[in-house]
Design a protein around this motif. Structure first.
Motif, PDB file in Angstrom:
ATOM      1  N   LYS A 186      -6.094   8.644  -7.448  1.00  0.00           N
ATOM      2  CA  LYS A 186      -5.835   7.219  -7.254  1.00  0.00           C
ATOM      3  C   LYS A 186      -4.349   6.970  -7.472  1.00  0.00           C
ATOM      4  CE  LYS A 186      -8.522   6.237 -10.535  1.00  0.00           C
ATOM      5  NZ  LYS A 186      -9.223   5.628 -11.637  1.00  0.00           N
ATOM      6  N   PRO A 187      -3.735   6.114  -6.661  1.00  0.00           N
ATOM      7  CA  PRO A 187      -2.322   5.797  -6.897  1.00  0.00           C
ATOM      8  C   PRO A 187      -2.159   4.933  -8.152  1.00  0.00           C
ATOM      9  CG  PRO A 187      -3.172   4.549  -5.030  1.00  0.00           C
ATOM     10  CD  PRO A 187      -4.275   5.465  -5.471  1.00  0.00           C
ATOM     11  N   VAL A 188      -1.041   5.106  -8.825  1.00  0.00           N
ATOM     12  CA  VAL A 188      -0.727   4.273  -9.986  1.00  0.00           C
ATOM     13  C   VAL A 188      -0.518   2.839  -9.487  1.00  0.00           C
ATOM     14  CG1 VAL A 188       1.020   3.795 -11.746  1.00  0.00           C
ATOM     15  CG2 VAL A 188       0.343   6.139 -11.280  1.00  0.00           C
ATOM     16  N   PRO A 189      -1.128   1.854 -10.116  1.00  0.00           N
ATOM     17  CA  PRO A 189      -0.912   0.464  -9.693  1.00  0.00           C
ATOM     18  C   PRO A 189       0.564   0.062  -9.857  1.00  0.00           C
ATOM     19  CG  PRO A 189      -2.745   0.618 -11.246  1.00  0.00           C
ATOM     20  CD  PRO A 189      -2.079   1.959 -11.228  1.00  0.00           C
ATOM     21  N   VAL A 217      13.216  12.256  -0.111  1.00  0.00           N
ATOM     22  CA  VAL A 217      12.073  13.155   0.051  1.00  0.00           C
ATOM     23  C   VAL A 217      10.959  12.736  -0.912  1.00  0.00           C
ATOM     24  CG1 VAL A 217      11.306  15.559  -0.110  1.00  0.00           C
ATOM     25  CG2 VAL A 217      13.617  15.038   0.714  1.00  0.00           C
ATOM     26  N   ALA A 218       9.726  12.726  -0.422  1.00  0.00           N
ATOM     27  CA  ALA A 218       8.573  12.354  -1.248  1.00  0.00           C
ATOM     28  C   ALA A 218       8.234  13.491  -2.212  1.00  0.00           C
ATOM     29  CB  ALA A 218       7.371  12.042  -0.373  1.00  0.00           C
ATOM     30  N   VAL A 219       8.081  13.146  -3.491  1.00  0.00           N
ATOM     31  CA  VAL A 219       7.666  14.086  -4.534  1.00  0.00           C
ATOM     32  C   VAL A 219       6.410  13.506  -5.178  1.00  0.00           C
ATOM     33  CG1 VAL A 219       8.284  15.180  -6.716  1.00  0.00           C
ATOM     34  CG2 VAL A 219      10.031  14.852  -4.944  1.00  0.00           C
ATOM     35  N   ASP A 220       5.319  14.224  -5.084  1.00  0.00           N
ATOM     36  CA  ASP A 220       4.022  13.763  -5.574  1.00  0.00           C
ATOM     37  C   ASP A 220       3.748  14.362  -6.956  1.00  0.00           C
ATOM     38  OD1 ASP A 220       1.469  12.751  -5.776  1.00  0.00           O
ATOM     39  OD2 ASP A 220       0.641  13.924  -4.128  1.00  0.00           O
ATOM     40  N   VAL A 221       3.567  13.504  -7.964  1.00  0.00           N
ATOM     41  CA  VAL A 221       3.243  13.957  -9.318  1.00  0.00           C
ATOM     42  C   VAL A 221       1.822  13.500  -9.606  1.00  0.00           C
ATOM     43  CG1 VAL A 221       3.844  13.842 -11.760  1.00  0.00           C
ATOM     44  CG2 VAL A 221       5.656  13.804 -10.029  1.00  0.00           C
ATOM     45  N   ARG A 222       0.951  14.492  -9.940  1.00  0.00           N
ATOM     46  CA  ARG A 222      -0.468  14.222 -10.109  1.00  0.00           C
ATOM     47  C   ARG A 222      -0.936  14.551 -11.526  1.00  0.00           C
ATOM     48  NH1 ARG A 222      -3.438  16.085  -4.714  1.00  0.00           N
ATOM     49  NH2 ARG A 222      -2.196  14.877  -3.289  1.00  0.00           N
ATOM     50  N   GLY A 278      -6.636  11.412 -13.395  1.00  0.00           N
ATOM     51  CA  GLY A 278      -6.926  11.334 -11.971  1.00  0.00           C
ATOM     52  C   GLY A 278      -6.002  10.458 -11.145  1.00  0.00           C
ATOM     53  N   GLU A 279      -4.856  10.072 -11.675  1.00  0.00           N
ATOM     54  CA  GLU A 279      -3.911   9.250 -10.920  1.00  0.00           C
ATOM     55  C   GLU A 279      -2.744  10.096 -10.419  1.00  0.00           C
ATOM     56  OE1 GLU A 279      -4.272   4.769 -12.703  1.00  0.00           O
ATOM     57  OE2 GLU A 279      -2.761   6.067 -13.602  1.00  0.00           O
ATOM     58  N   HIS A 280      -2.010   9.536  -9.467  1.00  0.00           N
ATOM     59  CA  HIS A 280      -0.788  10.184  -8.991  1.00  0.00           C
ATOM     60  C   HIS A 280       0.237   9.125  -8.625  1.00  0.00           C
ATOM     61  CE1 HIS A 280      -0.616   9.823  -4.440  1.00  0.00           C
ATOM     62  NE2 HIS A 280      -1.735   9.195  -4.755  1.00  0.00           N
ATOM     63  N   VAL A 281       1.480   9.563  -8.558  1.00  0.00           N
ATOM     64  CA  VAL A 281       2.575   8.688  -8.165  1.00  0.00           C
ATOM     65  C   VAL A 281       3.473   9.481  -7.228  1.00  0.00           C
ATOM     66  CG1 VAL A 281       4.010   9.299 -10.169  1.00  0.00           C
ATOM     67  CG2 VAL A 281       4.380   7.117  -9.000  1.00  0.00           C
ATOM     68  N   VAL A 282       4.022   8.801  -6.231  1.00  0.00           N
ATOM     69  CA  VAL A 282       4.947   9.441  -5.304  1.00  0.00           C
ATOM     70  C   VAL A 282       6.325   8.858  -5.553  1.00  0.00           C
ATOM     71  CG1 VAL A 282       5.546   9.839  -2.886  1.00  0.00           C
ATOM     72  CG2 VAL A 282       3.137   9.809  -3.586  1.00  0.00           C
ATOM     73  N   PHE A 283       7.259   9.751  -5.882  1.00  0.00           N
ATOM     74  CA  PHE A 283       8.652   9.361  -6.056  1.00  0.00           C
ATOM     75  C   PHE A 283       9.404   9.729  -4.786  1.00  0.00           C
ATOM     76  CE2 PHE A 283       7.554  10.625 -10.542  1.00  0.00           C
ATOM     77  CZ  PHE A 283       7.443   9.328 -11.011  1.00  0.00           C
ATOM     78  N   TYR A 284      10.426   8.963  -4.454  1.00  0.00           N
ATOM     79  CA  TYR A 284      11.289   9.261  -3.318  1.00  0.00           C
ATOM     80  C   TYR A 284      12.662   9.582  -3.893  1.00  0.00           C
ATOM     81  CZ  TYR A 284       7.423   7.598  -0.592  1.00  0.00           C
ATOM     82  OH  TYR A 284       6.168   7.465  -0.045  1.00  0.00           O
ATOM     83  N   LEU A 285      13.026  10.855  -3.785  1.00  0.00           N
ATOM     84  CA  LEU A 285      14.235  11.352  -4.427  1.00  0.00           C
ATOM     85  C   LEU A 285      15.165  11.992  -3.410  1.00  0.00           C
ATOM     86  CD1 LEU A 285      12.515  13.076  -7.493  1.00  0.00           C
ATOM     87  CD2 LEU A 285      13.476  10.769  -7.386  1.00  0.00           C
ATOM     88  N   ASN A 305       6.752  19.893  -2.732  1.00  0.00           N
ATOM     89  CA  ASN A 305       7.331  18.831  -3.559  1.00  0.00           C
ATOM     90  C   ASN A 305       6.202  18.141  -4.313  1.00  0.00           C
ATOM     91  OD1 ASN A 305      10.152  19.033  -2.983  1.00  0.00           O
ATOM     92  ND2 ASN A 305       9.704  18.260  -0.943  1.00  0.00           N
ATOM     93  N   ARG A 306       5.423  18.945  -5.032  1.00  0.00           N
ATOM     94  CA  ARG A 306       4.288  18.434  -5.786  1.00  0.00           C
ATOM     95  C   ARG A 306       4.321  19.021  -7.197  1.00  0.00           C
ATOM     96  NH1 ARG A 306      -1.225  19.003  -2.908  1.00  0.00           N
ATOM     97  NH2 ARG A 306      -0.318  17.305  -1.735  1.00  0.00           N
ATOM     98  N   ALA A 307       4.025  18.185  -8.170  1.00  0.00           N
ATOM     99  CA  ALA A 307       3.941  18.641  -9.561  1.00  0.00           C
ATOM    100  C   ALA A 307       2.601  18.205 -10.130  1.00  0.00           C
ATOM    101  CB  ALA A 307       5.079  18.066 -10.389  1.00  0.00           C
ATOM    102  N   SER A 308       2.128  18.976 -11.100  1.00  0.00           N
ATOM    103  CA  SER A 308       0.825  18.740 -11.697  1.00  0.00           C
ATOM    104  C   SER A 308       0.956  18.567 -13.205  1.00  0.00           C
ATOM    105  CB  SER A 308      -0.084  19.934 -11.385  1.00  0.00           C
ATOM    106  OG  SER A 308      -1.326  19.779 -12.000  1.00  0.00           O
TER     107      SER A 308
END
Length: 147
Positions: free
Chosen positions: A36-39, A56-61, A90-97, A128-131
């Motif tokens: 689920k995306p972070v509100p 660039v999109a970086v997805d942190v889950r 169970g959430e994730h956020v996408v940063f643009y860096l 570009n994904r971190a866990s």
């Protein structure tokens, strides 16, 4: 002298309940469910989550866990030393860096900051994904993962 059947039944039921409770506390991943995306209301530092040309999109889950000790703990997320948001189970956020080296870090109120030197690239050979996970000792961790 034999035990009364009711006593044996109660002891068996108690043992089964204890095993079930211990299994629920085990540090194992939960069944796969979409992240689920972070509100937007929990983004405390704007700018990092806004898509802009050249970034660039970086997805942190935050990986889901059944572990009751860590399930409801916030994982604070930092980018280049600034707290941006927190992740729940169970959430994730996408940063643009911008392409280049950035520092992505996580912590909880109980853990020291864990920092990852993260090379952001538009090259599709790299992820570009971190866990964000918790280990068996309930300590937070962060690592780069494959798509």
């Amino acid at each position: 002298m034999s035990k009364h059947p009711l006593v044996t039944w109660r002891a068996t039921g108690l043992a089964l309940m204890l095993v079930t409770l211990l299994a629920a506390c085990a540090s194992e991943p939960a069944e796969p469910v979409a992240f689920k995306p972070v509100p937007a209301s929990r983004i405390v530092k704007s700018g990092y989550t806004e898509a802009t040309q050249g970034l660039v999109a970086v997805d942190v889950r935050r990986e889901r866990s059944r572990d009751l000790v860590v399930r409801f703990r916030d994982a604070l997320v930092y980018v280049d030393g600034e707290q941006v948001t927190d992740l729940l189970n169970g959430e994730h956020v996408v940063f643009y860096l911008s392409p280049g080296v950035h520092k992505i870090a996580v912590s909880t109120q109980f853990d020291p900051v864990v920092e990852l030197r993260f090379i952001v690239t538009a090259d599709t050979r790299y992820t570009n994904r971190a866990s964000v996970t918790f280990d068996a000792d309930h300590r937070i961790g962060l690592r780069r993962v494959a798509q």
